[in-house]
Design an enzyme around this catalytic site. Structure first.
Site, mmCIF file in Angstrom:
data_model
loop_
_atom_site.group_PDB
_atom_site.id
_atom_site.type_symbol
_atom_site.label_atom_id
_atom_site.label_comp_id
_atom_site.label_asym_id
_atom_site.label_seq_id
_atom_site.Cartn_x
_atom_site.Cartn_y
_atom_site.Cartn_z
ATOM 1 C CE1 TYR A 123 45.705 -0.517 49.730
ATOM 2 C CE2 TYR A 123 42.671 -1.170 49.131
ATOM 3 C CZ TYR A 123 43.786 -0.830 48.851
ATOM 4 O OH TYR A 123 44.649 -1.269 47.400
ATOM 5 N N GLY A 173 30.304 -27.626 49.467
ATOM 6 C CA GLY A 173 29.349 -28.103 49.722
ATOM 7 C C GLY A 173 29.045 -27.619 51.221
ATOM 8 C CE LYS A 174 32.683 -29.201 55.392
ATOM 9 N NZ LYS A 174 34.222 -29.555 56.159
#
Length: 308
Positions: A123, A173-174
């Site tokens: 890229y 919340g993980k």
């Protein structure tokens, strides 16, 4: 993503747009001429140039997974050459090209516009080749102008890449944090980078060189920990007080790396992604733009808050 913001700003300014894209514009786009086509297609590029005064070239092969090396070069290098040829055929002499800070690659810091380029990815290499196409084009003279913008990671509303994934994980919340998080991750907020580009394009004739490169980075830089802290604050959530060792994170990503190796799938969890977020520093400089007189309209943490 970036193009949609140009459409809004240029429409507000009263400009008439011709949009050349592989993908149909969304229903909320203002009415403009739309040509469905590939920048590698000379016929499509020629149709798009009819009556045009200026080109803003954003088309790119840019994802870091699932793209063949030759595709990066056919789009980012040869597609740019096709655009230049179409411009020459219709007398267009003004182009802005979004390149990337990935052109710096493994070159040592500081990463400013005069620094060495040493891309370490197809890229970044292909975008540098695209820049070279435009440099050669401007050397033909006849008032040809190419403004090169090298953005770092660009985020904001309507973008569903890395920053969105981070926000979503924290919201769920993980989210787990690994390592000290002191590595700097230079960022570009979408409204600012579009505004900065238009600021440079409005410069009086002769103030910029025919071929001019500007990095775009919102300053001051934030560390990876400061970025996550800003997201927690915007969500109204308390940031956990514990941080796991980075080495443990590498162990936990091992099963995901095995699946990636066996299936070729692009999973959201991997050692490479973990390292990129918590260990690798991606710091770039934007002094040249500041010296040109540009001041960002949205502070970086406010940009994060708007996206959240």
């Amino acid at each position: 993503f970036i193009g949609s913001y140009f459409v809004e700003r240029l429409t507000q300014a009263g400009d008439e747009l011709v949009i050349l894209d592989l993908i149909d514009p969304p229903s909320w786009y203002p009415a403009h001429t739309y040509i469905k086509g590939d920048v590698r297609d000379p016929a499509a590029a020629s149709r798009a140039m009819a009556g045009v005064d200026r080109v803003i070239h954003l088309a790119a092969a840019h994802h870091d997974f699932g793209i063949a090396d030759e595709t990066y070069f056919s789009v980012n290098q040869m597609g740019t050459k096709t655009i230049c040829d179409a411009m020459d055929a219709t007398g267009v002499r003004d182009i802005s090209f979004y390149s990337t800070v990935a052109t710096y690659g493994d070159a040592p810091e500081p990463h400013h516009e005069e620094a060495a380029t040493k891309p370490n990815s197809p890229y970044g290499h292909s975008k540098l080749k695209g820049e070279e196409v435009l440099h050669t084009w401007t050397e033909q003279g006849e008032d040809r102008k190419a403004l090169i913008i090298r953005p770092t990671v660009t985020f904001g509303i309507r973008n569903f890449a890395n920053m969105y994934s981070l926000i979503r994980q924290i919201h769920s919340g993980k989210y787990l944090e690994f390592g000290p998080g002191v590595n700097i991750k230079s960022l570009s907020y979408i409204e600012n980078i579009v505004d900065a580009t238009l600021f440079l394009l409005a410069k009086p004739a002769g103030e910029l060189a025919p071929f001019e490169i500007f990095n775009y980075i919102d300053k001051p830089d934030l560390t990876s920990r400061q970025i996550t802290s800003a997201v927690y604050e915007s969500l109204g959530k308390k940031q956990p007080g514990f941080v796991l060792p980075l080495a443990l994170g590498y162990v936990l990503t091992l099963p995901f790396d095995i699946v990636i190796a066996l299936t070729g799938k692009n999973l959201p969890i991997s050692k490479a992604r973990l390292k990129k977020l918590y260990h690798t520093q991606t710091k770039f400089e934007a002094d040249k733009l500041a010296d040109a007189g540009y001041t960002p309209m949205v502070p970086l943490k406010e940009g994060i808050d708007r996206m959240v």
